[in-house]
Design a protein around this motif. Structure first.
Motif, mmCIF file in Angstrom:
data_model
loop_
_atom_site.group_PDB
_atom_site.id
_atom_site.type_symbol
_atom_site.label_atom_id
_atom_site.label_comp_id
_atom_site.label_asym_id
_atom_site.label_seq_id
_atom_site.Cartn_x
_atom_site.Cartn_y
_atom_site.Cartn_z
ATOM 1 N N LEU A 231 1.064 -1.258 0.058
ATOM 2 C CA LEU A 231 0.065 -0.254 0.146
ATOM 3 C C LEU A 231 0.801 1.040 -0.342
ATOM 4 O O LEU A 231 0.411 2.312 -0.899
ATOM 5 N N GLY A 232 1.958 0.970 0.663
ATOM 6 C CA GLY A 232 2.550 1.796 0.695
ATOM 7 C C GLY A 232 3.229 2.277 -0.717
ATOM 8 O O GLY A 232 3.304 3.725 -1.281
ATOM 9 N N SER A 233 3.587 1.664 -1.129
ATOM 10 C CA SER A 233 4.695 1.488 -2.719
ATOM 11 C C SER A 233 3.642 2.033 -3.272
ATOM 12 O O SER A 233 3.849 2.798 -4.853
ATOM 13 N N SER A 234 2.527 1.642 -3.326
ATOM 14 C CA SER A 234 0.903 1.924 -4.345
ATOM 15 C C SER A 234 1.096 3.365 -4.018
ATOM 16 O O SER A 234 0.330 4.130 -5.425
ATOM 17 N N ALA A 235 0.684 3.822 -2.883
ATOM 18 C CA ALA A 235 0.308 5.463 -2.874
ATOM 19 C C ALA A 235 1.266 6.394 -3.571
ATOM 20 O O ALA A 235 1.424 7.673 -3.650
ATOM 21 N N LEU A 236 2.903 5.555 -2.987
ATOM 22 C CA LEU A 236 3.581 6.850 -3.769
ATOM 23 C C LEU A 236 3.639 6.693 -5.087
ATOM 24 O O LEU A 236 4.385 7.961 -5.109
ATOM 25 N N SER A 237 3.783 5.983 -5.895
ATOM 26 C CA SER A 237 3.368 5.251 -6.948
ATOM 27 C C SER A 237 1.960 6.345 -7.560
ATOM 28 O O SER A 237 2.313 7.257 -8.314
ATOM 29 N N ALA A 238 1.253 6.224 -6.684
ATOM 30 C CA ALA A 238 -0.125 6.889 -7.124
ATOM 31 C C ALA A 238 0.436 8.108 -7.184
ATOM 32 O O ALA A 238 -0.422 9.098 -7.950
ATOM 33 N N ILE A 242 -0.737 10.606 -10.112
ATOM 34 C CA ILE A 242 -1.953 11.275 -9.917
ATOM 35 C C ILE A 242 -0.997 13.316 -10.330
ATOM 36 O O ILE A 242 -1.746 13.920 -11.355
ATOM 37 N N ALA A 243 0.186 13.435 -9.781
ATOM 38 C CA ALA A 243 0.591 14.567 -10.015
ATOM 39 C C ALA A 243 0.718 14.673 -11.878
ATOM 40 O O ALA A 243 0.577 15.902 -11.758
ATOM 41 N N ALA A 244 1.592 13.498 -12.240
ATOM 42 C CA ALA A 244 1.630 13.953 -13.530
ATOM 43 C C ALA A 244 0.634 13.967 -13.840
ATOM 44 O O ALA A 244 0.530 14.848 -15.071
ATOM 45 N N PHE A 245 0.092 12.777 -13.475
ATOM 46 C CA PHE A 245 -1.587 12.875 -14.543
ATOM 47 C C PHE A 245 -2.377 14.669 -14.465
ATOM 48 O O PHE A 245 -2.767 15.337 -16.066
ATOM 49 N N GLU A 324 -12.470 14.458 -14.002
ATOM 50 C CA GLU A 324 -11.521 12.780 -15.159
ATOM 51 C C GLU A 324 -10.308 12.474 -12.989
ATOM 52 O O GLU A 324 -9.751 11.585 -13.417
ATOM 53 N N VAL A 325 -10.374 13.521 -12.430
ATOM 54 C CA VAL A 325 -9.575 13.386 -11.386
ATOM 55 C C VAL A 325 -9.922 12.705 -10.849
ATOM 56 O O VAL A 325 -8.738 11.498 -9.853
ATOM 57 N N PHE A 326 -10.518 12.974 -10.066
ATOM 58 C CA PHE A 326 -11.345 11.886 -9.022
ATOM 59 C C PHE A 326 -11.907 11.157 -9.431
ATOM 60 O O PHE A 326 -11.608 10.051 -8.872
#
Length: 366
Positions: A231-238, A242-245, A324-326
């Motif tokens: 979950l921590g890994s997923s949160a970091l990559s998310a 999201i920031a890049a998106f 689209e972001v949400f």
């Protein structure tokens, strides 16, 4: 070939000596009785066991845990016995019938490269706390690690000599050590076979040294560790995703039609975040030591499917009005939960052929 019997013991009862005598009479192999810091009142029991021909008593000055006692026995075996087929771990509370120890021993002779587990069926007469505890732990092992066993806490295990190197290095000194053996073994594609054994409990299992609250909490923390790390890994990559998106969709591609804007932003953001995600996930307990090349191929096959799913769902839902972001945050959260199971059971799992070759080589070296 013979197998050493390792019996971790904490404040055992007097009938343990007769139990050891019965096993010795079968000539399965030497017995190592490990005194895990028992009270002084039980010293006579250990002295009586040590007087038996074929039984060696090892002692911890203080109680460290069942896992550490087994490791102590393994270390002694590797130092003093060079021609063993493996070891068999047996509990000291009388819950493992001698006939069941023999069943595990014979199965080891028939399948010398398999981890043999003596599994109980938990039928009528099983104490409620034992039945509930084993059910919950087995469910958690399957859900979080892909290990499918009805009796994941069995202490009756046959471990081939070729596996002792990695088993001896497993983390955990108490009951979590036995879970680590199953988790790491499953990840390494170790062949695991089961022998049905009798379910035996005395006086509602009051003789067990399993501490219901503290040991259950320790096991819960251990079982959830890899998922929390994931979950921590997923949160970091998310966050990266999201920031890049947002940066891409709201600034760089803001003037593009919805479909093109979502596609370009999703692909670029997901590609960047995937590099972060893969790098971190390779360090998780279920992925360590996996070869890079096959896991990269499998990871990016999964990544491509997630990419298409994320793009399609976000486009479909956003076309009806929501931002689209949400929508992307909600969709990707659901996909991340599915991705955990796929990475666990496919992406980072070693192949059975690699595992057979590895242990065949170890056996030849020995």
């Amino acid at each position: 070939m013979k197998c050493a019997i390792i019996i971790p013991a904490l404040n055992p009862k007097e009938d343990l000596v007769a139990y050891i005598e019965e096993i010795l009479s079968l000539d399965i192999g030497p017995i190592l009785l490990v005194d895990d810091g028992s009270d002084a009142a039980t010293r006579a029991i250990f002295r009586a066991a040590a007087a038996l021909d074929g039984c060696t008593v090892l002692r911890h000055d203080r109680n460290i845990g069942k896992g550490k006692a087994i490791k102590t026995g393994i270390a002694y075996c590797r130092q003093h016995f060079s021609e063993l087929a493996g070891i068999i771990t047996v509990d000291a509370d009388g819950q493992h019938r001698v006939a069941d120890v023999v069943k595990v021993y014979r199965r080891m002779q028939a399948e010398p490269m398999a981890l043999v587990l003596g599994c109980r069926d938990f039928g009528a007469g099983t104490p409620t706390r034992s039945k509930i505890g084993n059910t919950l732990i087995s469910f958690g092992m399957n859900l979080l690690y892909g290990v499918k066993l009805k009796d994941s806490q069995t202490g009756l295990r046959g471990i081939p000599a070729a596996m002792l190197d990695w088993v001896a290095r497993l983390p955990g000194n108490r009951y979590e050590f036995e879970l680590n053996m199953l988790i790491v073994g499953h990840k390494m594609a170790v062949r695991c076979v089961t022998e049905t054994i009798e379910t035996v409990y005395f006086d509602n299992n009051k003789g067990s040294h399993y501490r219901t609250v503290s040991d259950s909490f320790r096991i819960f923390l251990h079982l959830s560790r890899a998922f929390v790390q994931y979950l921590g890994s997923s949160a970091l990559s998310a966050i990266v995703d999201i920031a890049a998106f947002i940066l891409l969709s709201q600034i760089f591609f803001a003037s593009f039609p919805l479909g093109q804007r979502l596609l370009l932003s999703t692909v670029a953001a997901r590609l960047l975040s995937s590099i972060v995600n893969y790098s971190v996930n390779r360090r998780l307990v279920y992925a360590q030591s996996s070869r890079i090349y096959p896991t990269v191929i499998r990871y990016y096959s999964l990544w491509f499917c997630q990419l298409l799913s994320s793009f399609s769902l976000v486009w479909l839902i956003s076309a009806n009005g929501p931002n689209e972001v949400f929508v992307k945050i909600a969709v990707d959260l659901g996909l991340a939960l599915i991705s955990y199971q796929i990475q666990l059971r496919w992406v980072f799992r070693e192949g059975k052929r690699d595992n057979r070759d590895k242990y065949r080589t170890q056996r030849e070296v020995r």
